[in-house]
Enzyme design. Structure first.
Site, PDB file in Angstrom:
ATOM      1  N   LYS A  81       5.349  -2.422   4.974  1.00 46.17           N
ATOM      2  CA  LYS A  81       4.313  -2.902   4.276  1.00 46.17           C
ATOM      3  C   LYS A  81       3.580  -3.514   5.499  1.00 46.17           C
ATOM      4  O   LYS A  81       4.028  -4.352   6.237  1.00 46.17           O
ATOM      5  CB  LYS A  81       4.510  -3.789   3.262  1.00 46.17           C
ATOM      6  CG  LYS A  81       3.294  -4.403   2.494  1.00 46.17           C
ATOM      7  CD  LYS A  81       3.695  -5.237   1.097  1.00 46.17           C
ATOM      8  CE  LYS A  81       2.522  -5.614   0.389  1.00 46.17           C
ATOM      9  NZ  LYS A  81       2.697  -6.457  -0.632  1.00 46.17           N
ATOM     10  N   SER A 156       0.621  -5.453  -5.123  1.00 48.80           N
ATOM     11  CA  SER A 156      -0.022  -4.910  -3.800  1.00 48.80           C
ATOM     12  C   SER A 156       0.238  -4.074  -2.843  1.00 48.80           C
ATOM     13  O   SER A 156       0.018  -3.406  -2.067  1.00 48.80           O
ATOM     14  CB  SER A 156      -0.221  -6.371  -3.010  1.00 48.80           C
ATOM     15  OG  SER A 156       0.945  -6.869  -2.628  1.00 48.80           O
ATOM     16  N   SER A 180       4.571  -7.724  -6.826  1.00 45.52           N
ATOM     17  CA  SER A 180       4.001  -6.491  -5.797  1.00 45.52           C
ATOM     18  C   SER A 180       4.963  -5.589  -5.092  1.00 45.52           C
ATOM     19  O   SER A 180       4.616  -4.762  -4.649  1.00 45.52           O
ATOM     20  CB  SER A 180       3.231  -7.463  -4.863  1.00 45.52           C
ATOM     21  OG  SER A 180       2.036  -7.930  -5.040  1.00 45.52           O
TER      22      SER A 180
END
Lengths: 501, 99
Positions: A81, A156, A180
């Site tokens: 990420k 997210s 997330s």
């Protein structure tokens, strides 16, 4: 698609370590899959082809020289990420304010991955500064759900979940502040784990809400997530909230769970996470899962957690308050974007203009909510009350875990919604995190494991399993048992993406 | 009655160093009002005797040995700077014209 991309991380590691295949061949197969599918999916913000192949070649060289693998996952590719710093590789957090920034240092998670011989393929797309539930808040455009390209992959960490579901990587890393990791896992049919707060270092994780942020592993199987968990977890002196205790034995728990026997395990169902706003197909899949847990020998009881319904409003005060402070560092002075510095404007004017140009609407909304909640005159009613709710939620968990070993609920109230459907309605978007937030507020461990498909739309549903702090292994055992009973990884039944030519 | 007015939103934006546009103020005022009215629900159960929790794990000050360890070089520290000069961050003027 190379069949290498269909394998689990554990299978790939076995083939690489036995020299049946090479880490370079495995990396190349995944890089080809990215090239073939990411025009549609857009899971990656940056693909580090050169770095990945060099890391893979180093693993092969060490193995060929007769050295033992650096870790059980040495040579396996991973998608990281874009909120973790990577030395020499761009890190944007999905924001324009960090466009082009090349960090001069590695996050602890990044360093541990490299030391374990894991091959980092690139950086994945995300809602700007991890604020969102759909990845539509990325300044670089949305990521699409491989199960249906018109739908969101969650957020997210939508890039990290979509990369797994598109078979672009067998492993990824996410961060979970309010869900997330777990909600993207649920809507893409993949496994997402939020470890106990403090279980994985936050050093080099660009801060959103420091008391809630937690990095964790994502994979297509429970065992793969566990193997990754043990590599990234553990004490880090560079993070003042890191837990100075051994990593819970999650791999052993996943292997034990795979024997599909939950005799003597007490499972609590949270009745608050049902009813209005919950899609019937999600509730149906969840109830089927609960019956499967019962069939595995688990004792099922209903455990009311009345304060959980106040978790969402408390979160949307605490997280923005911390964000308003954390994001003050983006001041256009030392790194990142600077605009309109014409020599006449003051530092304060340049700062305000840069933040206006560099932040997207959701980040601005949250900074202003946080500024409001922390301002004198409103502090007690908003931030202060939210902190009290946090105490009550922690008490609900404490009381529940005196009666049961784990709690279960749906991970998110609906399956993946359509891209664009909730962008103009922040409150509707926030509801996606309804079931995941309590574990962030209390800091205990929680994960999402695939739980079949919703009857009405054929899209993946997630089963959330919550465990006490430092008892992450408990939820892995239950998840692995459930995964085995349900019939193996859900992604085996996912549609195959047509390559874009 | 709205929880927050357009003027208050403008004030928040100034405090938060966000040079928002007039159009944004219109949008944000409505959205922030909806959000604040919704999150105000926390007051329903936040009785006076409940202690607040700021952090999931008890925080204690963490010390380390005072030993030299490698840090960023000057070049690394300046590598992301929008502007630098003579090994320093170059920033817009901080003081006003009137001293």
């Amino acid at each position: 698609m190379s069949e290498l991309t269909r394998l689990t991380a554990a299978e790939l590691a076995a083939k690489i370590h036995s020299r049946e295949t090479t880490a370079v061949a495995v990396a190349q197969a995944h890089l080809e899959q990215i090239a073939a599918t990411d025009t549609d999916v857009h899971a990656f913000l940056h693909v580090d082809t050169e770095g990945a192949l060099a890391a893979a070649a180093a693993v092969d060289a060490a193995l060929d020289a007769g050295q033992a693998p650096a870790s059980p996952l040495a040579g396996v590719p991973l998608a990281l990420k874009d909120v973790f710093t990577t030395k020499g590789v761009p890190t944007t957090c999905g924001s324009k304010i960090l466009q082009g920034w090349i960090p001069p240092y590695d996050a602890t998670v990044t360093r541990r991955l490299r030391e374990a011989g894991i091959v980092i393929l690139g950086k994945t797309n995300m809602d700007e500064f991890a604020m969102g539930s759909s990845t539509e808040n990325s300044a670089y455009g949305p990521t699409r759900n491989p199960w249906d390209l018109h739908r969101i992959p969650g957020g997210s960490g939508g890039g990290s979940s979509a990369a797994l579901a598109a078979f672009q990587a067998p492993l990824s890393i996410g961060t979970d502040t309010g869900g997330s990791i777990r909600q993207p896992g649920a809507v893409t049919g993949t496994v997402g784990v939020k470890p106990t707060y403090g279980g994985v270092s936050r050093y080099g994780l660009v801060a959103f809400s420091s008391s809630l942020d937690q990095g964790g592993p994502c994979a297509r199987t429970v065992l793969d997530a566990a193997l990754l968990h043990e590599i990234i977890g553990g004490y880090d002196p560079l993070d003042s909230t890191s837990i100075n205790a051994p990593v819970p034995p999650v791999v052993a728990a996943a292997r034990e769970g795979a024997r599909a026997d939950l005799t003597g395990v007490r499972v609590g169902v949270v009745p608050e996470f049902r009813g209005e706003g919950y899609q019937p197909g999600v509730v149906g899949a969840f109830e089927t899962a609960v019956e499967q847990l019962r069939a595995l020998g688990a004792e099922i009881v209903e455990i009311p957690c009345p304060n959980f319904t106040y978790a969402l409003p408390a979160y949307y005060l605490i997280a923005p308050s911390e964000a308003s402070s954390n994001l003050a560092r983006f001041d256009a002075m030392r790194y990142g974007l600077r605009v309109d510095d014409d020599g006449a404007r003051s530092a304060e004017e340049v700062m305000s203009l840069t933040r206006e140009a560099g932040f997207g609407p959701e980040v601005k909304r949250r900074i202003m909510i946080g500024t409001y909640a922390l301002s004198s005159g409103y502090y007690d009613a908003y931030y202060g009350s939210a902190q009290k709710v946090r105490t009550l939620i922690t008490r609900d968990f404490e009381s529940a875990f005196q009666q049961v070993d784990v709690l279960v609920s749906p991970t998110t109230p609906t399956t993946a919604f359509k891209i664009g459907e909730r962008v103009d309605d922040p409150m509707a978007m926030y509801l996606a995190d309804l079931c995941t937030i309590p574990a962030n507020l209390a800091g205990n461990a929680a994960m999402s494991v695939p739980c079949g498909l919703a009857e009405e739309d054929g899209l993946p549903v997630g089963l959330q399993i919550m465990a006490p702090a430092l008892a992450d292994d408990r939820m892995y055992r239950v998840a692995a048992a459930y995964e085995a009973a349900r019939g193996g990884p859900l992604m085996d039944s996912a549609p195959r993406l047509e390559p874009v030519r | 009655m709205p929880a927050i007015s357009r003027e208050e939103v403008a004030g928040l934006a100034k405090l938060a160093r966000l040079s928002v546009t007039e159009a944004e103020l219109d949008t944000f005022a409505g959205q922030l009002d909806v959000i604040l009215q919704s999150v105000a629900r926390v007051g329903e159960i936040a009785d006076a005797e409940i202690p607040p929790t700021s952090h999931a794990v008890p925080l204690t000050n963490v010390f380390r040995e005072d030993v030299v360890r490698p840090g960023l070089t000057q070049e690394q520290a300046l590598s992301g700077a929008p502007k630098s000069e003579d090994g320093r961050f170059r920033v817009p003027r901080i003081l006003g014209e009137e001293a």
